[in-house]
Design a protein around this motif. Structure first.
Motif, PDB file in Angstrom:
ATOM      1  N   SER A 121      48.759  42.551  45.871  1.00 42.04           N
ATOM      2  CA  SER A 121      49.063  42.906  47.253  1.00 42.04           C
ATOM      3  C   SER A 121      49.741  41.710  47.907  1.00 42.04           C
ATOM      4  CB  SER A 121      47.769  43.230  47.999  1.00 42.04           C
ATOM      5  OG  SER A 121      48.002  43.277  49.394  1.00 42.04           O
ATOM      6  N   ASP A 158      47.599  38.608  46.742  1.00 39.70           N
ATOM      7  CA  ASP A 158      46.157  38.786  46.609  1.00 39.70           C
ATOM      8  C   ASP A 158      45.941  39.554  45.313  1.00 39.70           C
ATOM      9  OD1 ASP A 158      43.476  39.402  46.708  1.00 39.70           O
ATOM     10  OD2 ASP A 158      43.553  40.334  48.688  1.00 39.70           O
ATOM     11  N   THR A 159      45.265  38.932  44.358  1.00 38.66           N
ATOM     12  CA  THR A 159      45.067  39.544  43.041  1.00 38.66           C
ATOM     13  C   THR A 159      43.601  39.863  42.768  1.00 38.66           C
ATOM     14  OG1 THR A 159      44.881  37.355  42.030  1.00 38.66           O
ATOM     15  CG2 THR A 159      47.088  38.341  42.102  1.00 38.66           C
ATOM     16  N   LYS A 160      42.778  39.837  43.807  1.00 39.29           N
ATOM     17  CA  LYS A 160      41.340  40.028  43.616  1.00 39.29           C
ATOM     18  C   LYS A 160      40.960  41.450  43.227  1.00 39.29           C
ATOM     19  CE  LYS A 160      40.136  36.297  46.687  1.00 39.29           C
ATOM     20  NZ  LYS A 160      40.035  35.974  48.076  1.00 39.29           N
ATOM     21  N   LYS A 161      41.673  42.438  43.745  1.00 36.19           N
ATOM     22  CA  LYS A 161      41.309  43.834  43.499  1.00 36.19           C
ATOM     23  C   LYS A 161      42.434  44.559  42.782  1.00 36.19           C
ATOM     24  CE  LYS A 161      39.765  46.038  47.043  1.00 36.19           C
ATOM     25  NZ  LYS A 161      39.587  46.559  48.391  1.00 36.19           N
ATOM     26  N   GLY A 162      42.045  45.448  41.887  1.00 37.43           N
ATOM     27  CA  GLY A 162      43.008  46.329  41.248  1.00 37.43           C
ATOM     28  C   GLY A 162      43.878  45.657  40.212  1.00 37.43           C
TER      29      GLY A 162
END
Length: 145
Positions: A92, A84-88
């Motif tokens: 994750s 998951d690369t959506k945040k930060g």
């Protein structure tokens, strides 16, 4: 289940400077397994990979599948596809399957591909691999089911 496919003229995977899998014309598949995936998911992705029309016909149109051309398939496990690369600024991997689940589905996928008559080479699950290929086109697609 995520499958990043590349149409290749040739591809290989090495572990400890030894070639462990190699193909000529066909598809390099980077395979990512996620928690909800199961054998049915693997079957659907295999159907898509082997029948996806990404090879050129006599009119230079992408109209032929791996099966149509009698091409080869190099399957390489790659858990980072489940990131998951959506945040930060750090990926994750909370949606990635556990290593035991991912390995079981990876092995199942390879076994089913071979059972369908596809010529298959593989990487080594969980190993530090070096993958090299000659992407033909370049043609690359992210397949999910």
């Amino acid at each position: 289940m995520q499958g990043l496919i590349q149409r290749v003229k040739h591809a290989k995977v090495e572990v400890d400077n030894q070639v462990i899998g190699q193909i000529e014309q066909g598809i390099l598949l980077l395979l990512g397994v996620e928690k909800p995936d199961d054998e049915q998911t693997a079957d659907k992705l295999l159907h898509k990979v082997s029948n996806y029309r990404i090879f050129n016909d006599e009119n230079d149109k992408m109209n032929l599948s791996l099966k149509d051309i009698g091409g080869e398939l190099l399957v390489v496990s790659q858990f980072t596809l489940a990131a998951d690369t959506k945040k930060g600024m750090r990926p994750s991997f909370s949606s990635a399957a556990t290593p035991s689940q991912a390995n079981a589905l990876y092995e199942y996928f390879v076994k089913q591909a071979k059972a369908q008559g596809v010529r298959v080479a593989t990487g080594e699950f969980g190993a530090d691999m070096q993958v090299s290929s000659c992407n033909d086109g370049p043609v690359t697609f992210n397949l999910s089911v």
